[in-house]
Scaffold this active site. Structure first.
Site, PDB file in Angstrom:
ATOM      1  N   HIS A 209      23.589 -12.639  -5.923  1.00 18.93           N
ATOM      2  CA  HIS A 209      24.866 -13.018  -6.539  1.00 18.93           C
ATOM      3  C   HIS A 209      26.067 -12.297  -5.937  1.00 18.93           C
ATOM      4  O   HIS A 209      27.198 -12.581  -6.283  1.00 18.93           O
ATOM      5  CB  HIS A 209      24.832 -12.782  -8.049  1.00 18.93           C
ATOM      6  CG  HIS A 209      24.875 -11.315  -8.415  1.00 18.93           C
ATOM      7  ND1 HIS A 209      23.759 -10.519  -8.359  1.00 18.93           N
ATOM      8  CD2 HIS A 209      25.882 -10.516  -8.808  1.00 18.93           C
ATOM      9  CE1 HIS A 209      24.092  -9.297  -8.724  1.00 18.93           C
ATOM     10  NE2 HIS A 209      25.380  -9.252  -8.989  1.00 18.93           N
TER      11      HIS A 209
HETATM   12  C1  UD1 Z   1      29.434  -8.839 -12.101  1.00 20.03           C
HETATM   13  C2  UD1 Z   1      29.712  -7.412 -11.633  1.00 20.03           C
HETATM   14  C3  UD1 Z   1      28.529  -6.957 -10.781  1.00 20.03           C
HETATM   15  C4  UD1 Z   1      27.222  -7.108 -11.563  1.00 20.03           C
HETATM   16  C5  UD1 Z   1      27.082  -8.551 -12.031  1.00 20.03           C
HETATM   17  C6  UD1 Z   1      25.835  -8.745 -12.849  1.00 20.03           C
HETATM   18  C7  UD1 Z   1      32.058  -6.764 -11.210  1.00 20.03           C
HETATM   19  C8  UD1 Z   1      33.072  -6.513 -10.153  1.00 20.03           C
HETATM   20  N1  UD1 Z   1      30.897  -7.325 -10.787  1.00 20.03           N
HETATM   21  O1  UD1 Z   1      29.351  -9.674 -10.949  1.00 20.03           O
HETATM   22  O2  UD1 Z   1      28.697  -5.599 -10.449  1.00 20.03           O
HETATM   23  O3  UD1 Z   1      26.126  -6.804 -10.707  1.00 20.03           O
HETATM   24  O4  UD1 Z   1      28.234  -8.874 -12.829  1.00 20.03           O
HETATM   25  O5  UD1 Z   1      25.540 -10.108 -12.976  1.00 20.03           O
HETATM   26  O6  UD1 Z   1      32.294  -6.470 -12.346  1.00 20.03           O
HETATM   27  N2  UD1 Z   1      30.464 -16.915 -13.859  1.00 20.03           N
HETATM   28  C9  UD1 Z   1      29.975 -17.931 -14.644  1.00 20.03           C
HETATM   29  N3  UD1 Z   1      29.569 -17.617 -15.909  1.00 20.03           N
HETATM   30  C10 UD1 Z   1      29.641 -16.374 -16.420  1.00 20.03           C
HETATM   31  C11 UD1 Z   1      30.163 -15.338 -15.603  1.00 20.03           C
HETATM   32  C12 UD1 Z   1      30.555 -15.632 -14.328  1.00 20.03           C
HETATM   33  O7  UD1 Z   1      29.899 -19.072 -14.244  1.00 20.03           O
HETATM   34  O8  UD1 Z   1      29.235 -16.161 -17.570  1.00 20.03           O
HETATM   35  C13 UD1 Z   1      30.860 -17.238 -12.466  1.00 20.03           C
HETATM   36  C14 UD1 Z   1      32.344 -17.480 -12.340  1.00 20.03           C
HETATM   37  O9  UD1 Z   1      32.534 -18.442 -11.338  1.00 20.03           O
HETATM   38  C15 UD1 Z   1      32.872 -16.148 -11.864  1.00 20.03           C
HETATM   39  C16 UD1 Z   1      31.734 -15.658 -10.984  1.00 20.03           C
HETATM   40  O10 UD1 Z   1      30.549 -16.133 -11.634  1.00 20.03           O
HETATM   41  O11 UD1 Z   1      34.078 -16.234 -11.204  1.00 20.03           O
HETATM   42  C17 UD1 Z   1      31.664 -14.177 -10.841  1.00 20.03           C
HETATM   43  O12 UD1 Z   1      31.587 -13.549 -12.117  1.00 20.03           O
HETATM   44  P1  UD1 Z   1      32.071 -12.021 -12.306  1.00 20.03           P
HETATM   45  O13 UD1 Z   1      31.763 -11.526 -13.654  1.00 20.03           O
HETATM   46  O14 UD1 Z   1      33.469 -11.917 -11.859  1.00 20.03           O
HETATM   47  O15 UD1 Z   1      31.171 -11.246 -11.247  1.00 20.03           O
HETATM   48  P2  UD1 Z   1      29.593 -11.248 -11.031  1.00 20.03           P
HETATM   49  O16 UD1 Z   1      29.325 -11.801  -9.687  1.00 20.03           O
HETATM   50  O17 UD1 Z   1      28.836 -11.819 -12.177  1.00 20.03           O
END
Ligand code: UD1
Length: 343
Positions: free
Chosen positions: A188
């Site tokens: 991810h």
């Molecule tokens: C985040 C953490 C990472 C952790 C990971 C665990 C930061 C900088 N990163 O990364 O350290 O290892 O969580 O999973 O805090 N999205 C969805 N549904 C959700 C959440 C996210 O579709 O419930 C998608 C969205 O397009 C979003 C992208 O995933 O923009 C990234 O989500 P985000 O929480 O920003 O970062 P992670 O990659 O999940």
């Protein structure tokens, strides 16, 4: 907390904290999909969060800023003695800054981790959180040393890793399972998923491995493949499944021949469960797991994955992540610490 790994860590820690304190939980809403959030609360029998901020996905600055504003409002009303934060996500940093601006004591669980790559948001989140924290709960000897190197020596406690506590809890619920003939894959991190060429190279390589792979796919990765019109059915040797619950993921790790990941937490879980791990990153904040080939870093030379999966394994350190009682230690130490006037 707000992201998947934090809910897992909160399960054993909240149980211990509740023995001594009135515990109120803030969920920032960084993760909001049922399969990245709610399912963990249900499965691990955790209380619903007291405050659900519903911040959601934004650029890092907006996401962290909105969290900071909303967490501060809660802290002003609740006036807690201590704010406890986990790990290295944007939710961690927002919680730590909000508390530090109000002069509230901060406990950081998973303090002192460093991957020594400041291009990554998690590295910045870790460093900043450690430097404003009052109680630093360091999981490993290396993490204590990293803090020392940055001049942090006060109130640093080597306590083992709360994810070991979580795994012990999970193993009890799962029972015995037999090893199967597959690899478990999780990806991810933006540097593996944001460039479609890289993501395709990784999938092409995994598809060629000796055993098939099971790949619970994070929403970020799924969206990237869909946006680029990739037909995943051509990866006949990879079984794509939705993100799993915690118990499902631990069970899959117990069953897998080996794990291929870019997650910090999964690297650690694989080690605890005695599974070989290939980490598709340039660096790891869990350097101790590299000893004896239990964990092997690969970034550019993806063709090495097959070879790395055959390297001999040695020097397994059973006590690397402590004794499984980190949560108890943390709760006791905070209780002890706040009754001392010098903190
Ligand atoms: C985040 C953490 C990472 C952790 C990971 C665990 C930061 C900088 N990163 O990364 O350290 O290892 O969580 O999973 O805090 N999205 C969805 N549904 C959700 C959440 C996210 O579709 O419930 C998608 C969205 O397009 C979003 C992208 O995933 O923009 C990234 O989500 P985000 O929480 O920003 O970062 P992670 O990659 O999940």
């Amino acid at each position: 907390m707000g992201a998947r790994p934090q809910f897992i860590k909160h399960a054993p820690v909240s149980k211990e904290l509740k023995k001594h304190f009135v515990l109120k939980t803030i969920h920032t809403g960084q993760h909001y999909d049922f399969r990245l959030s709610e399912i963990f609360f249900k499965e691990l029998n955790m209380d619903e969060p007291d405050f659900l901020l519903k911040i959601g996905s934004h650029t890092h600055g907006i996401q962290t800023g909105l969290m900071l504003m909303e967490i501060e409002k809660v802290l002003l009303i609740e006036k807690p003695k201590v704010v406890l934060v986990y790990g290295d996500t944007n939710s961690t940093l927002a919680g730590a800054i909000a508390a530090s601006k109000l002069g509230i004591l901060i406990a950081h669980v998973e303090a002192g981790l460093r991957g020594f790559n400041r291009d990554l948001p998690e590295e910045i989140n870790r460093i900043l959180t450690d430097h404003v924290s009052t109680f630093l709960f360091a999981p490993t000897k290396n993490s204590v040393q990293n803090l020392k190197n940055e001049g942090i020596v006060e109130n640093v406690f080597l306590c083992g890793d709360v994810m070991l506590d979580s795994i012990l809890l999970a193993k009890k619920l799962i029972g015995n399972v037999e090893e199967g003939n597959f690899y478990l894959v999780t990806l991810h991190r933006p540097y593996n998923t944001d460039s479609i060429e890289r993501l395709i190279s990784i999938l092409d390589t995994i598809n060629e491995l000796h055993f098939p792979s099971v790949f619970p796919i994070h929403p970020r990765t799924r969206v990237k493949l869909e946006e680029n019109g990739i037909d995943i059915s051509k990866y006949f040797n990879v079984k794509f499944v939705p993100p799993t619950s915690y118990l499902e993921l631990v069970r899959l790790q117990m069953q897998a021949k080996a794990v291929i990941t870019d997650s910090g937490g999964v690297q650690k879980e694989a080690y605890i469960l005695g599974k070989r791990c290939i980490t598709l990153r340039k660096e790891t904040e869990w350097g101790e797991t590299l000893i004896g080939n239990w964990n092997y870093l690969i970034f550019n030379n993806l063709e090495m994955i097959g070879e790395a999966l055959k390297l001999p394994l040695s020097h397994y350190n059973r006590g690397l992540f402590g004794d499984g009682k980190a949560s108890q230690f943390i709760a006791n130490r905070i209780l002890n610490g706040i009754s001392r006037s010098d903190i």
